[in-house]
Design an enzyme around this catalytic site. Structure first.
Site, PDB file in Angstrom:
ATOM      1  N   ASN A 111       0.819  -1.214   0.000  1.00 18.61           N
ATOM      2  CA  ASN A 111       0.000   0.000   0.000  1.00 18.61           C
ATOM      3  C   ASN A 111       0.849   1.260   0.000  1.00 18.61           C
ATOM      4  O   ASN A 111       1.944   1.289   0.554  1.00 18.61           O
ATOM      5  CB  ASN A 111      -0.938  -0.001   1.210  1.00 18.61           C
ATOM      6  CG  ASN A 111      -1.941  -1.130   1.126  1.00 18.61           C
ATOM      7  OD1 ASN A 111      -2.074  -1.751   0.071  1.00 18.61           O
ATOM      8  ND2 ASN A 111      -2.619  -1.416   2.216  1.00 18.61           N
ATOM      9  N   VAL A 112       0.269   2.307  -0.593  1.00 16.81           N
ATOM     10  CA  VAL A 112       0.984   3.574  -0.702  1.00 16.81           C
ATOM     11  C   VAL A 112       0.447   4.580   0.317  1.00 16.81           C
ATOM     12  O   VAL A 112       0.831   5.742   0.307  1.00 16.81           O
ATOM     13  CB  VAL A 112       0.905   4.116  -2.148  1.00 16.81           C
ATOM     14  CG1 VAL A 112       1.655   3.196  -3.111  1.00 16.81           C
ATOM     15  CG2 VAL A 112      -0.560   4.275  -2.612  1.00 16.81           C
ATOM     16  N   HIS A 128       5.681  -0.643  -2.784  1.00 18.05           N
ATOM     17  CA  HIS A 128       5.224   0.154  -3.925  1.00 18.05           C
ATOM     18  C   HIS A 128       5.286   1.653  -3.642  1.00 18.05           C
ATOM     19  O   HIS A 128       4.554   2.434  -4.253  1.00 18.05           O
ATOM     20  CB  HIS A 128       3.810  -0.286  -4.345  1.00 18.05           C
ATOM     21  CG  HIS A 128       3.766  -1.688  -4.897  1.00 18.05           C
ATOM     22  ND1 HIS A 128       2.616  -2.430  -4.986  1.00 18.05           N
ATOM     23  CD2 HIS A 128       4.765  -2.469  -5.401  1.00 18.05           C
ATOM     24  CE1 HIS A 128       2.899  -3.628  -5.511  1.00 18.05           C
ATOM     25  NE2 HIS A 128       4.196  -3.670  -5.763  1.00 18.05           N
ATOM     26  N   CYS A 136      11.292  14.444  -7.743  1.00 14.79           N
ATOM     27  CA  CYS A 136      11.488  14.945  -9.109  1.00 14.79           C
ATOM     28  C   CYS A 136      11.692  13.772 -10.065  1.00 14.79           C
ATOM     29  O   CYS A 136      12.441  12.843  -9.784  1.00 14.79           O
ATOM     30  CB  CYS A 136      12.714  15.869  -9.146  1.00 14.79           C
ATOM     31  SG  CYS A 136      13.119  16.392 -10.814  1.00 14.79           S
ATOM     32  N   GLY A 203      -5.720  -9.057   2.501  1.00 12.75           N
ATOM     33  CA  GLY A 203      -6.338  -8.091   1.595  1.00 12.75           C
ATOM     34  C   GLY A 203      -5.565  -7.815   0.336  1.00 12.75           C
ATOM     35  O   GLY A 203      -5.447  -6.659  -0.075  1.00 12.75           O
ATOM     36  N   PRO A 230     -12.117 -11.524   1.943  1.00 12.20           N
ATOM     37  CA  PRO A 230     -13.521 -11.926   1.769  1.00 12.20           C
ATOM     38  C   PRO A 230     -13.731 -12.826   0.548  1.00 12.20           C
ATOM     39  O   PRO A 230     -14.718 -13.539   0.479  1.00 12.20           O
ATOM     40  CB  PRO A 230     -14.278 -10.602   1.566  1.00 12.20           C
ATOM     41  CG  PRO A 230     -13.288  -9.512   1.659  1.00 12.20           C
ATOM     42  CD  PRO A 230     -11.910 -10.085   1.747  1.00 12.20           C
TER      43      PRO A 230
HETATM   44  C1  BJW Z   1     -10.336  -7.221   1.512  1.00 12.19           C
HETATM   45  C2  BJW Z   1     -11.257  -6.388   2.066  1.00 12.19           C
HETATM   46  C3  BJW Z   1     -11.327  -6.381   3.444  1.00 12.19           C
HETATM   47  C4  BJW Z   1     -11.411  -6.142  -0.033  1.00 12.19           C
HETATM   48  N1  BJW Z   1     -10.522  -7.167   4.155  1.00 12.19           N
HETATM   49  N2  BJW Z   1      -9.550  -8.011   2.231  1.00 12.19           N
HETATM   50  C5  BJW Z   1       2.908 -10.615 -16.893  1.00 12.19           C
HETATM   51  C6  BJW Z   1       3.117 -11.621 -15.955  1.00 12.19           C
HETATM   52  C7  BJW Z   1       3.763 -11.370 -14.754  1.00 12.19           C
HETATM   53  C8  BJW Z   1       4.217 -10.090 -14.450  1.00 12.19           C
HETATM   54  C9  BJW Z   1       4.023  -9.107 -15.380  1.00 12.19           C
HETATM   55  C10 BJW Z   1       3.385  -9.358 -16.573  1.00 12.19           C
HETATM   56  N3  BJW Z   1       3.311  -8.191 -17.275  1.00 12.19           N
HETATM   57  C11 BJW Z   1       3.900  -7.223 -16.533  1.00 12.19           C
HETATM   58  C12 BJW Z   1       4.339  -7.770 -15.388  1.00 12.19           C
HETATM   59  C13 BJW Z   1       5.016  -7.072 -14.267  1.00 12.19           C
HETATM   60  C14 BJW Z   1       4.050  -6.196 -13.484  1.00 12.19           C
HETATM   61  C15 BJW Z   1       2.868  -7.053 -13.031  1.00 12.19           C
HETATM   62  O1  BJW Z   1       2.916  -7.783 -12.067  1.00 12.19           O
HETATM   63  N4  BJW Z   1       1.735  -6.929 -13.715  1.00 12.19           N
HETATM   64  C16 BJW Z   1       0.558  -7.761 -13.396  1.00 12.19           C
HETATM   65  C17 BJW Z   1      -0.689  -6.872 -13.316  1.00 12.19           C
HETATM   66  C18 BJW Z   1       0.465  -8.840 -14.449  1.00 12.19           C
HETATM   67  N5  BJW Z   1       4.810  -5.714 -12.344  1.00 12.19           N
HETATM   68  C19 BJW Z   1       5.531  -4.623 -12.426  1.00 12.19           C
HETATM   69  O2  BJW Z   1       5.592  -3.930 -13.429  1.00 12.19           O
HETATM   70  C20 BJW Z   1       6.381  -4.280 -11.207  1.00 12.19           C
HETATM   71  N6  BJW Z   1       7.722  -4.032 -11.555  1.00 12.19           N
HETATM   72  C21 BJW Z   1       8.477  -4.996 -12.110  1.00 12.19           C
HETATM   73  O3  BJW Z   1       8.056  -6.108 -12.327  1.00 12.19           O
HETATM   74  O4  BJW Z   1       9.754  -4.571 -12.362  1.00 12.19           O
HETATM   75  C22 BJW Z   1      10.574  -5.439 -13.134  1.00 12.19           C
HETATM   76  C23 BJW Z   1      10.347  -5.066 -14.560  1.00 12.19           C
HETATM   77  C24 BJW Z   1      10.818  -3.855 -14.997  1.00 12.19           C
HETATM   78  C25 BJW Z   1      10.627  -3.516 -16.327  1.00 12.19           C
HETATM   79  C26 BJW Z   1       9.950  -4.379 -17.198  1.00 12.19           C
HETATM   80  C27 BJW Z   1       9.453  -5.574 -16.723  1.00 12.19           C
HETATM   81  C28 BJW Z   1       9.657  -5.936 -15.384  1.00 12.19           C
HETATM   82  C29 BJW Z   1       5.875  -3.012 -10.553  1.00 12.19           C
HETATM   83  C30 BJW Z   1       4.534  -3.187  -9.962  1.00 12.19           C
HETATM   84  C31 BJW Z   1       4.057  -1.875  -9.350  1.00 12.19           C
HETATM   85  C32 BJW Z   1       2.617  -1.983  -8.899  1.00 12.19           C
HETATM   86  N7  BJW Z   1       2.138  -0.702  -8.565  1.00 12.19           N
HETATM   87  C33 BJW Z   1       0.752  -0.553  -8.140  1.00 12.19           C
HETATM   88  C34 BJW Z   1       0.404   0.933  -8.225  1.00 12.19           C
HETATM   89  C35 BJW Z   1       1.062   1.705  -7.079  1.00 12.19           C
HETATM   90  C36 BJW Z   1       0.657   3.120  -7.092  1.00 12.19           C
HETATM   91  C37 BJW Z   1      -0.837   3.295  -6.875  1.00 12.19           C
HETATM   92  O5  BJW Z   1      -1.389   2.885  -5.840  1.00 12.19           O
HETATM   93  O6  BJW Z   1      -1.459   3.893  -7.763  1.00 12.19           O
HETATM   94  O7  BJW Z   1       0.589  -1.062  -6.822  1.00 12.19           O
HETATM   95  S1  BJW Z   1      -0.393  -1.551  -9.075  1.00 12.19           S
HETATM   96  C38 BJW Z   1      -1.480  -1.855  -7.734  1.00 12.19           C
HETATM   97  O8  BJW Z   1      -1.579  -3.288  -7.510  1.00 12.19           O
HETATM   98  C39 BJW Z   1      -0.836  -1.234  -6.504  1.00 12.19           C
HETATM   99  C40 BJW Z   1      -1.042  -2.303  -5.486  1.00 12.19           C
HETATM  100  O9  BJW Z   1      -0.095  -2.195  -4.452  1.00 12.19           O
HETATM  101  C41 BJW Z   1      -0.900  -3.564  -6.286  1.00 12.19           C
HETATM  102  C42 BJW Z   1      -1.515  -4.794  -5.638  1.00 12.19           C
HETATM  103  O10 BJW Z   1      -2.899  -4.641  -5.498  1.00 12.19           O
HETATM  104  P1  BJW Z   1      -3.624  -5.212  -4.201  1.00 12.19           P
HETATM  105  O11 BJW Z   1      -3.122  -4.528  -2.998  1.00 12.19           O
HETATM  106  O12 BJW Z   1      -3.577  -6.682  -4.216  1.00 12.19           O
HETATM  107  O13 BJW Z   1      -5.117  -4.658  -4.419  1.00 12.19           O
HETATM  108  P2  BJW Z   1      -6.341  -5.289  -5.259  1.00 12.19           P
HETATM  109  O14 BJW Z   1      -7.304  -4.197  -5.478  1.00 12.19           O
HETATM  110  O15 BJW Z   1      -5.861  -6.012  -6.447  1.00 12.19           O
HETATM  111  O16 BJW Z   1      -6.948  -6.414  -4.291  1.00 12.19           O
HETATM  112  C43 BJW Z   1      -7.593  -6.071  -3.080  1.00 12.19           C
HETATM  113  C44 BJW Z   1      -7.931  -7.347  -2.351  1.00 12.19           C
HETATM  114  O17 BJW Z   1      -8.483  -7.000  -1.091  1.00 12.19           O
HETATM  115  C45 BJW Z   1      -8.978  -8.231  -3.068  1.00 12.19           C
HETATM  116  O18 BJW Z   1      -8.525  -9.583  -3.042  1.00 12.19           O
HETATM  117  C46 BJW Z   1     -10.219  -8.069  -2.188  1.00 12.19           C
HETATM  118  O19 BJW Z   1     -11.023  -9.254  -2.158  1.00 12.19           O
HETATM  119  C47 BJW Z   1      -9.601  -7.825  -0.850  1.00 12.19           C
HETATM  120  N8  BJW Z   1     -10.447  -7.096   0.095  1.00 12.19           N
HETATM  121  N9  BJW Z   1     -11.943  -5.738   1.022  1.00 12.19           N
HETATM  122  C48 BJW Z   1      -9.669  -7.999   3.476  1.00 12.19           C
HETATM  123  N10 BJW Z   1     -12.224  -5.583   4.078  1.00 12.19           N
HETATM  124 ZN    ZN Z   2      14.888  17.879 -10.164  1.00 14.83          ZN
END
Ligand code: BJW
Ligand code: ZN
Length: 261
Positions: A111-112, A128, A136, A203, A230
Protein backbone atom coordinates in the site's frame (compact mmCIF):
# COMPACT_ATOMS: atom_id res chain seq x y z
CA UNK A 1 -6.94 -31.38 -3.18
CA UNK A 2 -6.51 -29.29 -0.03
CA UNK A 3 -9.90 -28.35 1.43
CA UNK A 4 -10.62 -24.64 1.65
CA UNK A 5 -10.81 -23.81 5.34
CA UNK A 6 -12.81 -20.75 6.30
CA UNK A 7 -13.65 -19.16 9.65
CA UNK A 8 -17.28 -20.13 9.24
CA UNK A 9 -16.51 -23.78 8.42
CA UNK A 10 -13.81 -24.46 10.99
CA UNK A 11 -13.19 -22.15 13.91
CA UNK A 12 -9.54 -22.01 14.89
CA UNK A 13 -8.51 -25.60 14.23
CA UNK A 14 -5.94 -26.78 16.80
CA UNK A 15 -3.09 -27.19 14.30
CA UNK A 16 -3.59 -23.60 13.21
CA UNK A 17 -3.65 -22.29 16.80
CA UNK A 18 -0.52 -24.29 17.52
CA UNK A 19 1.21 -22.83 14.45
CA UNK A 20 0.32 -19.29 15.53
CA UNK A 21 1.39 -19.77 19.13
CA UNK A 22 4.69 -21.39 18.31
CA UNK A 23 5.75 -19.11 15.42
CA UNK A 24 8.92 -17.19 16.26
CA UNK A 25 9.03 -15.04 13.13
CA UNK A 26 5.82 -13.72 11.59
CA UNK A 27 5.48 -11.87 8.32
CA UNK A 28 2.37 -9.77 7.73
CA UNK A 29 1.97 -8.96 4.04
CA UNK A 30 -0.78 -6.47 3.24
CA UNK A 31 -2.60 -5.16 0.19
CA UNK A 32 -5.32 -2.64 -0.50
CA UNK A 33 -7.99 -4.72 1.31
CA UNK A 34 -6.44 -3.90 4.69
CA UNK A 35 -7.30 -0.22 4.17
CA UNK A 36 -10.75 -0.85 2.63
CA UNK A 37 -12.56 -0.55 5.96
CA UNK A 38 -10.91 2.84 6.50
CA UNK A 39 -12.75 4.00 3.38
CA UNK A 40 -9.88 3.73 0.90
CA UNK A 41 -11.03 1.90 -2.26
CA UNK A 42 -9.02 -1.16 -3.22
CA UNK A 43 -6.84 -0.80 -6.27
CA UNK A 44 -9.01 -2.91 -8.55
CA UNK A 45 -12.31 -1.23 -7.61
CA UNK A 46 -13.89 0.75 -10.41
CA UNK A 47 -12.86 4.41 -10.38
CA UNK A 48 -15.41 7.18 -9.99
CA UNK A 49 -15.61 10.83 -10.99
CA UNK A 50 -13.03 12.31 -13.35
CA UNK A 51 -11.29 8.96 -13.59
CA UNK A 52 -14.35 6.80 -14.24
CA UNK A 53 -13.28 6.11 -17.82
CA UNK A 54 -9.95 4.68 -16.73
CA UNK A 55 -8.71 1.40 -15.41
CA UNK A 56 -6.40 2.16 -12.44
CA UNK A 57 -3.73 0.09 -14.16
CA UNK A 58 -3.80 2.59 -17.05
CA UNK A 59 -3.09 5.50 -14.72
CA UNK A 60 -0.30 3.78 -12.77
CA UNK A 61 2.34 4.09 -15.49
CA UNK A 62 5.08 6.53 -16.47
CA UNK A 63 3.52 6.73 -19.95
CA UNK A 64 0.18 7.91 -18.51
CA UNK A 65 1.94 10.57 -16.41
CA UNK A 66 3.96 11.87 -19.35
CA UNK A 67 0.90 11.83 -21.64
CA UNK A 68 -1.36 13.69 -19.21
CA UNK A 69 0.48 14.87 -16.08
CA UNK A 70 -2.49 16.90 -14.78
CA UNK A 71 -4.82 13.89 -14.92
CA UNK A 72 -2.41 11.54 -13.17
CA UNK A 73 -1.05 14.05 -10.61
CA UNK A 74 -4.64 15.12 -9.87
CA UNK A 75 -5.62 11.47 -9.24
CA UNK A 76 -2.72 10.86 -6.86
CA UNK A 77 -3.21 14.14 -5.00
CA UNK A 78 -6.92 13.30 -4.67
CA UNK A 79 -6.03 9.88 -3.24
CA UNK A 80 -3.45 11.40 -0.84
CA UNK A 81 -6.03 13.91 0.41
CA UNK A 82 -8.57 11.08 0.93
CA UNK A 83 -5.99 9.07 2.91
CA UNK A 84 -5.30 12.08 5.13
CA UNK A 85 -9.05 12.32 5.86
CA UNK A 86 -9.38 8.75 7.16
CA UNK A 87 -8.04 6.81 10.12
CA UNK A 88 -6.48 3.37 10.59
CA UNK A 89 -9.09 0.64 11.12
CA UNK A 90 -9.14 -2.35 13.51
CA UNK A 91 -7.07 -4.40 11.04
CA UNK A 92 -4.17 -1.91 11.07
CA UNK A 93 -4.49 -1.67 14.85
CA UNK A 94 -4.50 -5.44 15.34
CA UNK A 95 -1.32 -5.77 13.24
CA UNK A 96 0.40 -3.11 15.37
CA UNK A 97 -0.80 -4.94 18.50
CA UNK A 98 0.45 -8.27 17.17
CA UNK A 99 3.93 -6.79 16.69
CA UNK A 100 4.00 -5.92 20.39
CA UNK A 101 3.34 -9.53 21.39
CA UNK A 102 4.97 -11.95 18.97
CA UNK A 103 8.73 -12.59 19.18
CA UNK A 104 9.51 -11.06 15.77
CA UNK A 105 7.28 -9.56 13.10
CA UNK A 106 8.13 -8.16 9.67
CA UNK A 107 5.40 -5.98 8.17
CA UNK A 108 5.47 -5.73 4.38
CA UNK A 109 2.89 -3.64 2.53
CA UNK A 110 2.04 -3.00 -1.10
CA UNK A 111 0.00 0.00 0.00
CA UNK A 112 0.98 3.57 -0.70
CA UNK A 113 -0.92 5.00 2.29
CA UNK A 114 0.53 5.54 5.79
CA UNK A 115 -2.23 3.85 7.79
CA UNK A 116 0.04 1.13 9.26
CA UNK A 117 2.40 3.79 10.59
CA UNK A 118 -0.50 5.82 12.00
CA UNK A 119 -1.82 2.68 13.74
CA UNK A 120 1.54 2.42 15.53
CA UNK A 121 3.43 -0.19 13.49
CA UNK A 122 7.03 0.81 14.10
CA UNK A 123 8.63 -0.45 10.91
CA UNK A 124 6.94 -0.95 7.55
CA UNK A 125 8.51 -2.18 4.31
CA UNK A 126 6.73 -0.26 1.53
CA UNK A 127 7.17 -2.24 -1.69
CA UNK A 128 5.22 0.15 -3.92
CA UNK A 129 6.37 3.46 -2.44
CA UNK A 130 4.24 6.12 -0.83
CA UNK A 131 1.75 8.82 -1.75
CA UNK A 132 3.47 11.00 0.83
CA UNK A 133 6.94 11.12 -0.75
CA UNK A 134 6.79 12.86 -4.14
CA UNK A 135 10.06 13.38 -5.98
CA UNK A 136 11.49 14.95 -9.11
CA UNK A 137 11.08 12.81 -12.20
CA UNK A 138 14.45 14.01 -13.55
CA UNK A 139 16.87 14.43 -10.59
CA UNK A 140 14.97 12.38 -7.96
CA UNK A 141 15.12 15.20 -5.38
CA UNK A 142 12.49 14.57 -2.69
CA UNK A 143 9.83 17.20 -2.19
CA UNK A 144 7.66 17.87 0.84
CA UNK A 145 4.11 17.03 -0.28
CA UNK A 146 2.07 20.11 -1.17
CA UNK A 147 -0.91 21.31 0.88
CA UNK A 148 -3.54 18.57 0.43
CA UNK A 149 -6.48 19.19 -1.89
CA UNK A 150 -9.82 20.20 -0.49
CA UNK A 151 -11.81 17.13 -1.57
CA UNK A 152 -15.12 18.88 -0.90
CA UNK A 153 -14.44 20.90 -4.07
CA UNK A 154 -14.82 17.75 -6.20
CA UNK A 155 -12.27 15.92 -8.31
CA UNK A 156 -9.66 18.05 -10.02
CA UNK A 157 -7.11 17.99 -12.77
CA UNK A 158 -3.96 19.41 -11.22
CA UNK A 159 -0.64 20.45 -12.70
CA UNK A 160 2.29 18.80 -10.91
CA UNK A 161 4.83 21.14 -9.30
CA UNK A 162 8.18 21.69 -10.98
CA UNK A 163 11.52 20.89 -9.34
CA UNK A 164 13.29 24.01 -8.07
CA UNK A 165 16.69 22.43 -8.76
CA UNK A 166 16.34 21.14 -12.30
CA UNK A 167 12.92 22.14 -13.66
CA UNK A 168 11.79 18.50 -13.93
CA UNK A 169 8.21 17.46 -13.20
CA UNK A 170 7.42 16.30 -9.69
CA UNK A 171 5.91 12.81 -9.72
CA UNK A 172 4.16 10.71 -7.07
CA UNK A 173 6.58 8.64 -4.98
CA UNK A 174 4.91 5.36 -5.92
CA UNK A 175 6.09 2.41 -8.02
CA UNK A 176 4.37 2.25 -11.39
CA UNK A 177 4.07 -0.76 -13.70
CA UNK A 178 7.35 -1.51 -15.44
CA UNK A 179 9.40 0.17 -12.69
CA UNK A 180 11.74 -1.58 -10.29
CA UNK A 181 10.66 -1.93 -6.67
CA UNK A 182 12.87 -0.28 -4.01
CA UNK A 183 15.78 -2.69 -3.85
CA UNK A 184 16.41 -2.68 -0.12
CA UNK A 185 12.75 -3.13 0.83
CA UNK A 186 12.33 -5.95 -1.70
CA UNK A 187 15.47 -7.77 -0.51
CA UNK A 188 14.38 -7.49 3.12
CA UNK A 189 10.88 -8.67 2.21
CA UNK A 190 12.13 -11.72 0.29
CA UNK A 191 14.56 -12.61 3.11
CA UNK A 192 11.83 -12.34 5.74
CA UNK A 193 9.42 -14.45 3.64
CA UNK A 194 12.05 -17.16 3.17
CA UNK A 195 12.89 -17.25 6.89
CA UNK A 196 9.53 -16.81 8.61
CA UNK A 197 7.47 -19.52 10.33
CA UNK A 198 4.12 -17.98 9.50
CA UNK A 199 2.94 -15.45 6.94
CA UNK A 200 -0.39 -13.61 7.08
CA UNK A 201 -1.41 -12.34 3.65
CA UNK A 202 -4.10 -9.73 4.20
CA UNK A 203 -6.34 -8.09 1.59
CA UNK A 204 -4.41 -8.65 -1.59
CA UNK A 205 -5.49 -10.12 -4.91
CA UNK A 206 -1.93 -11.40 -5.39
CA UNK A 207 -1.82 -10.53 -9.07
CA UNK A 208 1.03 -8.02 -9.11
CA UNK A 209 4.61 -9.26 -9.31
CA UNK A 210 7.18 -9.41 -7.83
CA UNK A 211 5.21 -8.78 -4.61
CA UNK A 212 2.93 -11.76 -5.33
CA UNK A 213 5.95 -14.05 -4.94
CA UNK A 214 6.19 -13.26 -1.22
CA UNK A 215 3.53 -15.71 0.07
CA UNK A 216 4.72 -18.28 -2.48
CA UNK A 217 8.27 -17.96 -1.17
CA UNK A 218 7.13 -18.43 2.43
CA UNK A 219 5.06 -21.50 1.49
CA UNK A 220 7.98 -23.03 -0.41
CA UNK A 221 10.21 -22.49 2.62
CA UNK A 222 7.80 -24.46 4.81
CA UNK A 223 6.03 -21.59 6.58
CA UNK A 224 2.31 -21.54 7.31
CA UNK A 225 0.53 -19.12 5.01
CA UNK A 226 -2.77 -17.68 6.18
CA UNK A 227 -4.86 -15.59 3.77
CA UNK A 228 -7.39 -13.11 5.13
CA UNK A 229 -9.75 -12.03 2.37
CA UNK A 230 -13.52 -11.93 1.77
CA UNK A 231 -12.93 -13.58 -1.62
CA UNK A 232 -12.02 -17.23 -1.79
CA UNK A 233 -8.48 -17.59 -3.04
CA UNK A 234 -6.91 -20.67 -4.61
CA UNK A 235 -4.80 -22.37 -2.00
CA UNK A 236 -1.73 -24.23 -3.10
CA UNK A 237 -0.43 -26.26 -0.17
CA UNK A 238 -1.29 -28.22 2.98
CA UNK A 239 0.07 -25.46 5.19
CA UNK A 240 -1.97 -22.76 3.45
CA UNK A 241 -5.19 -21.69 5.08
CA UNK A 242 -7.88 -19.09 4.44
CA UNK A 243 -9.85 -17.03 6.93
CA UNK A 244 -12.71 -15.72 4.82
CA UNK A 245 -14.01 -12.28 5.71
CA UNK A 246 -13.05 -8.68 6.28
CA UNK A 247 -9.62 -8.01 7.78
CA UNK A 248 -11.08 -5.57 10.34
CA UNK A 249 -13.32 -8.33 11.71
CA UNK A 250 -10.86 -11.24 11.57
CA UNK A 251 -7.55 -9.73 12.67
CA UNK A 252 -8.70 -8.54 16.12
CA UNK A 253 -10.06 -12.08 16.75
CA UNK A 254 -6.80 -13.59 15.58
CA UNK A 255 -4.83 -11.37 17.97
CA UNK A 256 -7.16 -12.43 20.79
CA UNK A 257 -6.37 -16.07 20.00
CA UNK A 258 -2.62 -15.42 19.95
CA UNK A 259 -2.82 -13.68 23.33
CA UNK A 260 -5.19 -16.22 24.93
CA UNK A 261 -3.58 -18.87 27.08
C1 BJW B 1 -10.34 -7.22 1.51
C2 BJW B 1 -11.26 -6.39 2.07
C3 BJW B 1 -11.33 -6.38 3.44
C4 BJW B 1 -11.41 -6.14 -0.03
N1 BJW B 1 -10.52 -7.17 4.15
N2 BJW B 1 -9.55 -8.01 2.23
C5 BJW B 1 2.91 -10.62 -16.89
C6 BJW B 1 3.12 -11.62 -15.95
C7 BJW B 1 3.76 -11.37 -14.75
C8 BJW B 1 4.22 -10.09 -14.45
C9 BJW B 1 4.02 -9.11 -15.38
C10 BJW B 1 3.38 -9.36 -16.57
N3 BJW B 1 3.31 -8.19 -17.27
C11 BJW B 1 3.90 -7.22 -16.53
C12 BJW B 1 4.34 -7.77 -15.39
C13 BJW B 1 5.02 -7.07 -14.27
C14 BJW B 1 4.05 -6.20 -13.48
C15 BJW B 1 2.87 -7.05 -13.03
O1 BJW B 1 2.92 -7.78 -12.07
N4 BJW B 1 1.74 -6.93 -13.72
C16 BJW B 1 0.56 -7.76 -13.40
C17 BJW B 1 -0.69 -6.87 -13.32
C18 BJW B 1 0.47 -8.84 -14.45
N5 BJW B 1 4.81 -5.71 -12.34
C19 BJW B 1 5.53 -4.62 -12.43
O2 BJW B 1 5.59 -3.93 -13.43
C20 BJW B 1 6.38 -4.28 -11.21
N6 BJW B 1 7.72 -4.03 -11.55
C21 BJW B 1 8.48 -5.00 -12.11
O3 BJW B 1 8.06 -6.11 -12.33
O4 BJW B 1 9.75 -4.57 -12.36
C22 BJW B 1 10.57 -5.44 -13.13
C23 BJW B 1 10.35 -5.07 -14.56
C24 BJW B 1 10.82 -3.86 -15.00
C25 BJW B 1 10.63 -3.52 -16.33
C26 BJW B 1 9.95 -4.38 -17.20
C27 BJW B 1 9.45 -5.57 -16.72
C28 BJW B 1 9.66 -5.94 -15.38
C29 BJW B 1 5.87 -3.01 -10.55
C30 BJW B 1 4.53 -3.19 -9.96
C31 BJW B 1 4.06 -1.88 -9.35
C32 BJW B 1 2.62 -1.98 -8.90
N7 BJW B 1 2.14 -0.70 -8.57
C33 BJW B 1 0.75 -0.55 -8.14
C34 BJW B 1 0.40 0.93 -8.23
C35 BJW B 1 1.06 1.71 -7.08
C36 BJW B 1 0.66 3.12 -7.09
C37 BJW B 1 -0.84 3.29 -6.88
O5 BJW B 1 -1.39 2.88 -5.84
O6 BJW B 1 -1.46 3.89 -7.76
O7 BJW B 1 0.59 -1.06 -6.82
S1 BJW B 1 -0.39 -1.55 -9.07
C38 BJW B 1 -1.48 -1.85 -7.73
O8 BJW B 1 -1.58 -3.29 -7.51
C39 BJW B 1 -0.84 -1.23 -6.50
C40 BJW B 1 -1.04 -2.30 -5.49
O9 BJW B 1 -0.09 -2.20 -4.45
C41 BJW B 1 -0.90 -3.56 -6.29
C42 BJW B 1 -1.52 -4.79 -5.64
O10 BJW B 1 -2.90 -4.64 -5.50
P1 BJW B 1 -3.62 -5.21 -4.20
O11 BJW B 1 -3.12 -4.53 -3.00
O12 BJW B 1 -3.58 -6.68 -4.22
O13 BJW B 1 -5.12 -4.66 -4.42
P2 BJW B 1 -6.34 -5.29 -5.26
O14 BJW B 1 -7.30 -4.20 -5.48
O15 BJW B 1 -5.86 -6.01 -6.45
O16 BJW B 1 -6.95 -6.41 -4.29
C43 BJW B 1 -7.59 -6.07 -3.08
C44 BJW B 1 -7.93 -7.35 -2.35
O17 BJW B 1 -8.48 -7.00 -1.09
C45 BJW B 1 -8.98 -8.23 -3.07
O18 BJW B 1 -8.53 -9.58 -3.04
C46 BJW B 1 -10.22 -8.07 -2.19
O19 BJW B 1 -11.02 -9.25 -2.16
C47 BJW B 1 -9.60 -7.83 -0.85
N8 BJW B 1 -10.45 -7.10 0.10
N9 BJW B 1 -11.94 -5.74 1.02
C48 BJW B 1 -9.67 -8.00 3.48
N10 BJW B 1 -12.22 -5.58 4.08
ZN1 ZN C 1 14.89 17.88 -10.16
Amino acid sequence: MTPVNTVSEILWPPKFLEAMRSAQHWVVFTGAGVSAESGIPTFRDALTGLWSNFDPEDLATTEAFLRDPDLVWGWYEWRRAKVLEVAPNPAHQAIAELARHVPRLTLITQNVDDLHERAGSPSVLHLHGSLHHPRCMRCAKALDPPQPLDTSQGEQLLAPPVCVDCGGLIRPGVVWFGEMLPEQALTQAFEAAAQCDLLLSVGTSGVVYPAAQIPQLAARSGAWVIHINPQNLALGSEREFQLTGAAGAILPLLVQQVLAD
